[in-house]
Design a protein around this motif. Structure first.
Motif, PDB file in Angstrom:
ATOM      1  N   ILE A  40      -5.484   0.880 -12.946  1.00  0.00           N
ATOM      2  CA  ILE A  40      -5.718   1.915 -11.948  1.00  0.00           C
ATOM      3  C   ILE A  40      -5.580   3.266 -12.630  1.00  0.00           C
ATOM      4  O   ILE A  40      -4.608   3.503 -13.340  1.00  0.00           O
ATOM      5  CB  ILE A  40      -4.682   1.851 -10.805  1.00  0.00           C
ATOM      6  N   ASP A  41      -6.540   4.127 -12.404  1.00  0.00           N
ATOM      7  CA  ASP A  41      -6.432   5.491 -12.885  1.00  0.00           C
ATOM      8  C   ASP A  41      -5.514   6.234 -11.919  1.00  0.00           C
ATOM      9  O   ASP A  41      -5.724   6.176 -10.704  1.00  0.00           O
ATOM     10  CB  ASP A  41      -7.817   6.136 -12.918  1.00  0.00           C
ATOM     11  N   PRO A  42      -4.483   6.905 -12.423  1.00  0.00           N
ATOM     12  CA  PRO A  42      -3.579   7.626 -11.520  1.00  0.00           C
ATOM     13  C   PRO A  42      -4.316   8.580 -10.574  1.00  0.00           C
ATOM     14  O   PRO A  42      -3.950   8.723  -9.419  1.00  0.00           O
ATOM     15  CB  PRO A  42      -2.655   8.391 -12.471  1.00  0.00           C
ATOM     16  N   GLU A  43      -5.366   9.206 -11.073  1.00  0.00           N
ATOM     17  CA  GLU A  43      -6.153  10.122 -10.233  1.00  0.00           C
ATOM     18  C   GLU A  43      -6.782   9.387  -9.051  1.00  0.00           C
ATOM     19  O   GLU A  43      -6.819   9.904  -7.935  1.00  0.00           O
ATOM     20  CB  GLU A  43      -7.246  10.798 -11.076  1.00  0.00           C
ATOM     21  N   ASP A  44      -7.250   8.163  -9.276  1.00  0.00           N
ATOM     22  CA  ASP A  44      -7.822   7.369  -8.184  1.00  0.00           C
ATOM     23  C   ASP A  44      -6.764   7.040  -7.133  1.00  0.00           C
ATOM     24  O   ASP A  44      -7.041   7.073  -5.934  1.00  0.00           O
ATOM     25  CB  ASP A  44      -8.440   6.071  -8.713  1.00  0.00           C
ATOM     26  N   LEU A  45      -5.576   6.724  -7.596  1.00  0.00           N
ATOM     27  CA  LEU A  45      -4.486   6.426  -6.664  1.00  0.00           C
ATOM     28  C   LEU A  45      -4.143   7.663  -5.834  1.00  0.00           C
ATOM     29  O   LEU A  45      -3.908   7.559  -4.629  1.00  0.00           O
ATOM     30  CB  LEU A  45      -3.259   5.911  -7.420  1.00  0.00           C
ATOM     31  N   ILE A  46      -4.151   8.823  -6.458  1.00  0.00           N
ATOM     32  CA  ILE A  46      -3.899  10.077  -5.744  1.00  0.00           C
ATOM     33  C   ILE A  46      -4.976  10.293  -4.678  1.00  0.00           C
ATOM     34  O   ILE A  46      -4.673  10.640  -3.531  1.00  0.00           O
ATOM     35  CB  ILE A  46      -3.876  11.273  -6.726  1.00  0.00           C
ATOM     36  N   LEU A  47      -6.231  10.055  -5.047  1.00  0.00           N
ATOM     37  CA  LEU A  47      -7.334  10.250  -4.107  1.00  0.00           C
ATOM     38  C   LEU A  47      -7.273   9.293  -2.918  1.00  0.00           C
ATOM     39  O   LEU A  47      -7.782   9.599  -1.841  1.00  0.00           O
ATOM     40  CB  LEU A  47      -8.684  10.108  -4.823  1.00  0.00           C
ATOM     41  N   MET A  48      -6.645   8.136  -3.097  1.00  0.00           N
ATOM     42  CA  MET A  48      -6.524   7.174  -2.006  1.00  0.00           C
ATOM     43  C   MET A  48      -5.511   7.637  -0.956  1.00  0.00           C
ATOM     44  O   MET A  48      -5.433   7.060   0.125  1.00  0.00           O
ATOM     45  CB  MET A  48      -6.101   5.805  -2.548  1.00  0.00           C
ATOM     46  N   GLY A  49      -4.707   8.632  -1.282  1.00  0.00           N
ATOM     47  CA  GLY A  49      -3.757   9.175  -0.313  1.00  0.00           C
ATOM     48  C   GLY A  49      -2.520   8.319  -0.147  1.00  0.00           C
ATOM     49  O   GLY A  49      -2.071   7.651  -1.064  1.00  0.00           O
ATOM     50  N   THR A  90       0.829  -1.204   0.000  1.00  0.00           N
ATOM     51  CA  THR A  90       0.000   0.000   0.000  1.00  0.00           C
ATOM     52  C   THR A  90       0.868   1.261   0.000  1.00  0.00           C
ATOM     53  O   THR A  90       1.174   1.787  -1.057  1.00  0.00           O
ATOM     54  CB  THR A  90      -0.971  -0.008   1.195  1.00  0.00           C
ATOM     55  N   SER A  91       1.288   1.692   1.160  1.00  0.00           N
ATOM     56  CA  SER A  91       2.005   2.968   1.252  1.00  0.00           C
ATOM     57  C   SER A  91       3.329   2.958   0.494  1.00  0.00           C
ATOM     58  O   SER A  91       3.770   4.009   0.022  1.00  0.00           O
ATOM     59  CB  SER A  91       2.230   3.351   2.720  1.00  0.00           C
ATOM     60  N   SER A  92       3.951   1.809   0.335  1.00  0.00           N
ATOM     61  CA  SER A  92       5.219   1.743  -0.403  1.00  0.00           C
ATOM     62  C   SER A  92       5.056   2.125  -1.874  1.00  0.00           C
ATOM     63  O   SER A  92       6.023   2.483  -2.533  1.00  0.00           O
ATOM     64  CB  SER A  92       5.821   0.342  -0.306  1.00  0.00           C
ATOM     65  N   PHE A  93       3.833   2.067  -2.376  1.00  0.00           N
ATOM     66  CA  PHE A  93       3.580   2.366  -3.782  1.00  0.00           C
ATOM     67  C   PHE A  93       2.817   3.671  -3.986  1.00  0.00           C
ATOM     68  O   PHE A  93       2.559   4.069  -5.112  1.00  0.00           O
ATOM     69  CB  PHE A  93       2.800   1.220  -4.438  1.00  0.00           C
ATOM     70  N   SER A  94       2.453   4.337  -2.916  1.00  0.00           N
ATOM     71  CA  SER A  94       1.552   5.486  -3.012  1.00  0.00           C
ATOM     72  C   SER A  94       2.134   6.685  -3.749  1.00  0.00           C
ATOM     73  O   SER A  94       1.388   7.483  -4.310  1.00  0.00           O
ATOM     74  CB  SER A  94       1.083   5.913  -1.622  1.00  0.00           C
ATOM     75  N   ASP A  95       3.455   6.825  -3.778  1.00  0.00           N
ATOM     76  CA  ASP A  95       4.033   7.991  -4.448  1.00  0.00           C
ATOM     77  C   ASP A  95       4.545   7.682  -5.858  1.00  0.00           C
ATOM     78  O   ASP A  95       5.026   8.561  -6.557  1.00  0.00           O
ATOM     79  CB  ASP A  95       5.149   8.609  -3.616  1.00  0.00           C
ATOM     80  N   GLY A  96       4.446   6.439  -6.291  1.00  0.00           N
ATOM     81  CA  GLY A  96       4.835   6.064  -7.653  1.00  0.00           C
ATOM     82  C   GLY A  96       6.307   5.731  -7.840  1.00  0.00           C
ATOM     83  O   GLY A  96       6.686   5.231  -8.897  1.00  0.00           O
ATOM     84  N   VAL A  97       7.144   5.992  -6.842  1.00  0.00           N
ATOM     85  CA  VAL A  97       8.577   5.736  -6.997  1.00  0.00           C
ATOM     86  C   VAL A  97       8.842   4.239  -7.190  1.00  0.00           C
ATOM     87  O   VAL A  97       9.629   3.851  -8.061  1.00  0.00           O
ATOM     88  CB  VAL A  97       9.373   6.290  -5.792  1.00  0.00           C
ATOM     89  N   ALA A  98       8.201   3.407  -6.402  1.00  0.00           N
ATOM     90  CA  ALA A  98       8.411   1.959  -6.530  1.00  0.00           C
ATOM     91  C   ALA A  98       7.942   1.455  -7.894  1.00  0.00           C
ATOM     92  O   ALA A  98       8.585   0.590  -8.492  1.00  0.00           O
ATOM     93  CB  ALA A  98       7.705   1.210  -5.406  1.00  0.00           C
ATOM     94  N   PHE A  99       6.835   1.996  -8.397  1.00  0.00           N
ATOM     95  CA  PHE A  99       6.377   1.615  -9.739  1.00  0.00           C
ATOM     96  C   PHE A  99       7.438   1.966 -10.779  1.00  0.00           C
ATOM     97  O   PHE A  99       7.759   1.162 -11.643  1.00  0.00           O
ATOM     98  CB  PHE A  99       5.068   2.321 -10.098  1.00  0.00           C
ATOM     99  N   CYS A 100       7.975   3.175 -10.693  1.00  0.00           N
ATOM    100  CA  CYS A 100       9.027   3.594 -11.634  1.00  0.00           C
ATOM    101  C   CYS A 100      10.250   2.691 -11.530  1.00  0.00           C
ATOM    102  O   CYS A 100      10.842   2.321 -12.544  1.00  0.00           O
ATOM    103  CB  CYS A 100       9.438   5.040 -11.365  1.00  0.00           C
TER     104      CYS A 100
END
Length: 101
Positions: free
Chosen positions: A63-72, A11-21
């Protein structure tokens, strides 16, 4: 851990997108500079990672990036697990392709 990016949970490890990149860059190192991802704002970084995963790895944007942003800072683990599972299966196929030397 890829690029020294610690992943402690789904969850939180992926919330900022760095791990995805970092994961996308691991498989497609010549496609972009990982350091450029670190300079991007959160939404741009997530969008970039998802687009590159789709473009280079055939991973549909579940996943829509906007939805991920809204999840905090703590996205829904089921959503993240589903995306990561799909990512794993798509990228695993790339490892199975014989490399031409």
């Amino acid at each position: 851990m890829t690029h020294g990016i610690p992943v402690k949970n789904m969850t939180s490890s992926f919330s900022d997108g760095v791990a995805f990149c970092a994961i996308v860059h691991f498989y497609f190192a010549n496609a972009f500079l990982f350091e450029d991802c670190l300079k991007m704002p959160r939404k741009e970084r997530i969008t970039f990672a998802f687009q590159k995963a789709e473009e280079l790895g055939g991973l549909p944007q579940l996943i829509d990036p906007e939805d991920l942003i809204l999840m905090g800072k703590k996205p829904d683990y089921k959503v993240m697990f589903t995306y990561m599972s799909e990512m794993y299966h798509n990228l695993k196929k790339l490892e199975e392709i014989p490399q031409i030397k």
